[in-house]
Design a protein around this motif. Structure first.
Motif, PDB file in Angstrom:
ATOM      1  N   VAL A   1     -29.469 -42.001 -99.176  1.00 16.71           N
ATOM      2  CA  VAL A   1     -30.473 -40.988 -98.955  1.00 16.71           C
ATOM      3  C   VAL A   1     -30.490 -39.865 -97.643  1.00 16.71           C
ATOM      4  O   VAL A   1     -30.763 -40.588 -96.452  1.00 16.71           O
ATOM      5  N   SER A   2     -29.959 -38.686 -97.632  1.00 22.21           N
ATOM      6  CA  SER A   2     -29.772 -38.105 -96.621  1.00 22.21           C
ATOM      7  C   SER A   2     -30.853 -36.910 -96.378  1.00 22.21           C
ATOM      8  O   SER A   2     -31.220 -36.001 -97.191  1.00 22.21           O
ATOM      9  N   VAL A   3     -31.420 -37.060 -95.107  1.00 21.00           N
ATOM     10  CA  VAL A   3     -32.555 -36.057 -94.797  1.00 21.00           C
ATOM     11  C   VAL A   3     -31.859 -35.556 -93.530  1.00 21.00           C
ATOM     12  O   VAL A   3     -31.724 -35.996 -92.540  1.00 21.00           O
ATOM     13  N   THR A   4     -31.288 -34.121 -93.643  1.00 23.82           N
ATOM     14  CA  THR A   4     -30.621 -33.290 -92.852  1.00 23.82           C
ATOM     15  C   THR A   4     -31.009 -31.849 -93.015  1.00 23.82           C
ATOM     16  O   THR A   4     -31.869 -31.383 -93.662  1.00 23.82           O
ATOM     17  N   ASP A   5     -30.212 -31.061 -91.948  1.00 21.84           N
ATOM     18  CA  ASP A   5     -30.372 -29.800 -91.873  1.00 21.84           C
ATOM     19  C   ASP A   5     -29.547 -28.922 -92.593  1.00 21.84           C
ATOM     20  O   ASP A   5     -29.647 -27.506 -92.449  1.00 21.84           O
ATOM     21  N   SER A   6     -28.673 -29.280 -93.237  1.00 22.16           N
ATOM     22  CA  SER A   6     -27.528 -28.491 -93.780  1.00 22.16           C
ATOM     23  C   SER A   6     -26.886 -29.231 -94.999  1.00 22.16           C
ATOM     24  O   SER A   6     -26.643 -30.481 -95.048  1.00 22.16           O
ATOM     25  N   ALA A   7     -26.568 -28.539 -96.054  1.00 25.52           N
ATOM     26  CA  ALA A   7     -26.081 -29.166 -97.110  1.00 25.52           C
ATOM     27  C   ALA A   7     -24.353 -29.398 -96.916  1.00 25.52           C
ATOM     28  O   ALA A   7     -23.753 -30.247 -97.522  1.00 25.52           O
ATOM     29  N   VAL A   8     -24.032 -28.934 -95.726  1.00 29.57           N
ATOM     30  CA  VAL A   8     -22.582 -29.224 -95.524  1.00 29.57           C
ATOM     31  C   VAL A   8     -22.292 -30.190 -94.120  1.00 29.57           C
ATOM     32  O   VAL A   8     -21.719 -30.216 -93.501  1.00 29.57           O
ATOM     33  N   SER A   9     -23.439 -30.874 -93.589  1.00 26.97           N
ATOM     34  CA  SER A   9     -23.577 -31.684 -92.471  1.00 26.97           C
ATOM     35  C   SER A   9     -22.773 -33.106 -92.819  1.00 26.97           C
ATOM     36  O   SER A   9     -22.696 -33.292 -94.064  1.00 26.97           O
ATOM     37  N   PRO A  10     -22.246 -33.565 -91.933  1.00 25.92           N
ATOM     38  CA  PRO A  10     -21.466 -34.823 -92.220  1.00 25.92           C
ATOM     39  C   PRO A  10     -22.149 -35.783 -92.690  1.00 25.92           C
ATOM     40  O   PRO A  10     -21.626 -36.829 -93.263  1.00 25.92           O
ATOM     41  N   VAL A  11     -23.419 -35.860 -93.015  1.00 25.25           N
ATOM     42  CA  VAL A  11     -24.146 -37.130 -93.599  1.00 25.25           C
ATOM     43  C   VAL A  11     -24.671 -36.578 -94.886  1.00 25.25           C
ATOM     44  O   VAL A  11     -25.408 -37.564 -95.515  1.00 25.25           O
TER      45      VAL A  11
ATOM     46  N   ILE B   1     -32.180 -48.105 -92.882  1.00 23.00           N
ATOM     47  CA  ILE B   1     -32.678 -46.746 -92.262  1.00 23.00           C
ATOM     48  C   ILE B   1     -32.178 -46.654 -91.097  1.00 23.00           C
ATOM     49  O   ILE B   1     -32.339 -47.291 -89.997  1.00 23.00           O
ATOM     50  N   VAL B   2     -31.767 -45.384 -90.594  1.00 15.16           N
ATOM     51  CA  VAL B   2     -31.001 -44.956 -89.541  1.00 15.16           C
ATOM     52  C   VAL B   2     -31.637 -43.351 -89.135  1.00 15.16           C
ATOM     53  O   VAL B   2     -31.729 -42.532 -89.912  1.00 15.16           O
TER      54      VAL B   2
ATOM     55  N   ALA C   1     -34.826 -39.813-104.518  1.00  9.98           N
ATOM     56  CA  ALA C   1     -34.826 -40.766-103.210  1.00  9.98           C
ATOM     57  C   ALA C   1     -35.842 -41.802-103.599  1.00  9.98           C
ATOM     58  O   ALA C   1     -35.451 -42.945-103.330  1.00  9.98           O
ATOM     59  N   ARG C   2     -36.988 -41.544-104.128  1.00 14.29           N
ATOM     60  CA  ARG C   2     -37.791 -42.342-104.601  1.00 14.29           C
ATOM     61  C   ARG C   2     -37.207 -43.369-105.413  1.00 14.29           C
ATOM     62  O   ARG C   2     -37.207 -44.663-105.393  1.00 14.29           O
ATOM     63  N   ASP C   3     -36.761 -42.904-106.457  1.00 10.59           N
ATOM     64  CA  ASP C   3     -36.057 -43.839-107.325  1.00 10.59           C
ATOM     65  C   ASP C   3     -35.030 -44.846-106.900  1.00 10.59           C
ATOM     66  O   ASP C   3     -34.723 -45.980-107.262  1.00 10.59           O
ATOM     67  N   VAL C   4     -34.190 -44.161-106.226  1.00 14.44           N
ATOM     68  CA  VAL C   4     -32.858 -44.870-105.294  1.00 14.44           C
ATOM     69  C   VAL C   4     -33.628 -46.049-104.336  1.00 14.44           C
ATOM     70  O   VAL C   4     -33.255 -47.129-104.772  1.00 14.44           O
ATOM     71  N   LEU C   5     -34.687 -45.768-103.790  1.00 15.02           N
ATOM     72  CA  LEU C   5     -35.111 -46.832-102.899  1.00 15.02           C
ATOM     73  C   LEU C   5     -35.814 -47.742-103.720  1.00 15.02           C
ATOM     74  O   LEU C   5     -35.931 -49.030-103.045  1.00 15.02           O
ATOM     75  N   ALA C   6     -36.417 -47.311-104.902  1.00 14.29           N
ATOM     76  CA  ALA C   6     -37.212 -48.432-105.472  1.00 14.29           C
ATOM     77  C   ALA C   6     -36.463 -49.268-105.971  1.00 14.29           C
ATOM     78  O   ALA C   6     -36.946 -50.427-106.506  1.00 14.29           O
ATOM     79  N   LYS C   7     -35.096 -49.169-106.531  1.00 18.00           N
ATOM     80  CA  LYS C   7     -34.405 -49.917-107.114  1.00 18.00           C
ATOM     81  C   LYS C   7     -33.298 -50.580-106.123  1.00 18.00           C
ATOM     82  O   LYS C   7     -32.517 -51.486-106.776  1.00 18.00           O
ATOM     83  N   ALA C   8     -33.529 -50.309-104.897  1.00 20.73           N
ATOM     84  CA  ALA C   8     -32.426 -50.904-103.942  1.00 20.73           C
ATOM     85  C   ALA C   8     -32.586 -52.428-103.705  1.00 20.73           C
ATOM     86  O   ALA C   8     -34.118 -52.663-103.488  1.00 20.73           O
ATOM     87  N   ARG C   9     -31.811 -53.237-103.487  1.00 17.44           N
ATOM     88  CA  ARG C   9     -32.137 -54.526-103.081  1.00 17.44           C
ATOM     89  C   ARG C   9     -32.459 -54.688-101.811  1.00 17.44           C
ATOM     90  O   ARG C   9     -33.225 -55.522-101.311  1.00 17.44           O
ATOM     91  N   HIS C  10     -31.802 -53.850-100.818  1.00 21.19           N
ATOM     92  CA  HIS C  10     -32.325 -53.824 -99.452  1.00 21.19           C
ATOM     93  C   HIS C  10     -31.987 -52.331 -98.889  1.00 21.19           C
ATOM     94  O   HIS C  10     -31.072 -51.559 -99.373  1.00 21.19           O
ATOM     95  N   ILE C  11     -32.657 -52.143 -98.163  1.00 19.88           N
ATOM     96  CA  ILE C  11     -32.955 -50.334 -97.418  1.00 19.88           C
ATOM     97  C   ILE C  11     -32.579 -50.736 -96.141  1.00 19.88           C
ATOM     98  O   ILE C  11     -33.221 -51.051 -95.392  1.00 19.88           O
TER      99      ILE C  11
ATOM    100  N   ALA D   1     -29.388 -49.577-100.190  1.00 23.45           N
ATOM    101  CA  ALA D   1     -29.525 -47.926-100.131  1.00 23.45           C
ATOM    102  C   ALA D   1     -29.481 -47.755 -98.543  1.00 23.45           C
ATOM    103  O   ALA D   1     -30.077 -48.571 -97.597  1.00 23.45           O
ATOM    104  N   LEU D   2     -29.239 -46.472 -98.113  1.00 23.11           N
ATOM    105  CA  LEU D   2     -29.221 -46.271 -96.805  1.00 23.11           C
ATOM    106  C   LEU D   2     -30.073 -45.011 -96.798  1.00 23.11           C
ATOM    107  O   LEU D   2     -29.518 -43.776 -97.316  1.00 23.11           O
ATOM    108  N   VAL D   3     -31.046 -44.745 -95.527  1.00 25.28           N
ATOM    109  CA  VAL D   3     -31.739 -43.615 -95.525  1.00 25.28           C
ATOM    110  C   VAL D   3     -31.291 -43.045 -93.994  1.00 25.28           C
ATOM    111  O   VAL D   3     -31.578 -43.930 -93.191  1.00 25.28           O
TER     112      VAL D   3
END
Length: 292
Positions: A215-225, A141-142, A129-139, A187-189
């Motif tokens: 970059v998904s922060v969620t409660d399950s590997a099968v969540s819709p996000v 967040i939701v 996630a750090r690498d994704v965000l560091a390289k992103a043109r724009h971030i 990137a979308l967090v």
């Protein structure tokens, strides 16, 4: 029988159960999602009992075995019946007038949630996630509803050292508009727990179509996000409180901001210094004075 019926059975028989089965029963009431998703051995390990105790509990409640009891929890989870009213009822039943014990259980639950974030898979996901965000043109967040604090914090912290983040808050009904400019090198967090907010899921689906890295922060590997996320950070959020715990999500937000600063070089320090100067110009904080 449905989950509410199982809860009622547990409440009815709890006092007469041996201590080991009481521990298993309490875990079942407090962690229904774990019962639905995990094996008898895994659940027993988390509950601190032998696997046979979970089987004996199921038999004591009138089921043929653990799998039969787990089917009730699986149906409950699949049908989305983890209502806030259910959580409120469980909270009241569990409190039993002992607020000190309840506070202790809440704190211990979050301590366990945070401790599990030391899992190697989560650590690797944080670095990705750090690498994704560091390289992103724009971030972008939701995090909506109970997870808005995590999204707000990440956007606020990033605003101290970079000027390329957008918090998707939907103020004035413009939620979709805020994401309109997203493109492939962005990137979308996303912070999202079950029950998953409709707008959050829609934002992720739109971002996928645009090739935005997620970059998904969620409660399950099968969540819709979680689907096709470049970095998937699955956190534990178990708690007796009304909503699933926001503490792990806030911890991720803090960690991501810290990682970005740590690897931002002189430019990040310069931006932070300029941000501090601007805050001083607006007298944002009270200046400490000596007592007389």
């Amino acid at each position: 029988m449905d989950k509410r019926g199982v809860d009622e059975l547990i409440a009815r028989h709890f006092a007469g159960l041996p201590p080991m089965l009481q521990r298993a029963a309490r875990y079942a009431v407090d962690n229904p999602k774990e019962i639905a998703l995990n094996s008898m051995r895994a659940v027993a390990g988390s509950a601190g009992v032998q696997a046979s105790a979970m089987h004996r509990l199921a038999r004591q409640l009138g089921f043929d075995g653990y799998d039969a009891m787990r089917d009730v929890y699986r149906t409950w989870l699949a049908q989305g019946h983890a209502t806030f009213a259910d959580r409120a009822s469980a909270l009241q039943r569990g409190a039993g007038g002992n607020d000190a014990a309840l506070i202790g259980e809440l704190l211990q639950a979050d301590a366990r949630n945070l401790d599990r974030m030391n899992d190697p898979d989560i650590l690797r996901a944080l670095l990705t996630a750090r690498d994704v965000l560091a390289k992103a043109r724009h971030i972008y967040i939701v995090g909506l509803r109970s997870l808005f604090p995590a999204a707000f914090y990440l956007n606020y912290a990033c605003g101290m050292f970079r000027q390329d983040t957008t918090l998707l808050a939907g103020m004035g009904g413009i939620f979709a508009d805020e994401l309109r400019g997203a493109r492939k090198d962005d990137a979308l967090v996303v912070f999202s727990y079950e029950p998953y907010a409709r707008d959050t899921v829609a934002a992720v689906e739109y971002a996928r179509e645009k090739g935005v890295r997620i970059v998904s922060v969620t409660d399950s590997a099968v969540s819709p996000v979680a689907v096709k996320a470049t970095a998937l950070i699955v956190v534990e959020n178990a708690t007796k409180s009304l909503f699933p715990s926001v503490v792990p999500a806030l911890s991720v937000a803090q960690t991501l901001a810290a990682l970005l600063v740590a690897h931002g070089g002189a430019a990040s320090v310069r931006e932070v210094r300029q941000s501090e100067a601007q805050l001083r110009q607006f007298s944002v904080y009270v200046t400490a004075t000596k007592a007389t």
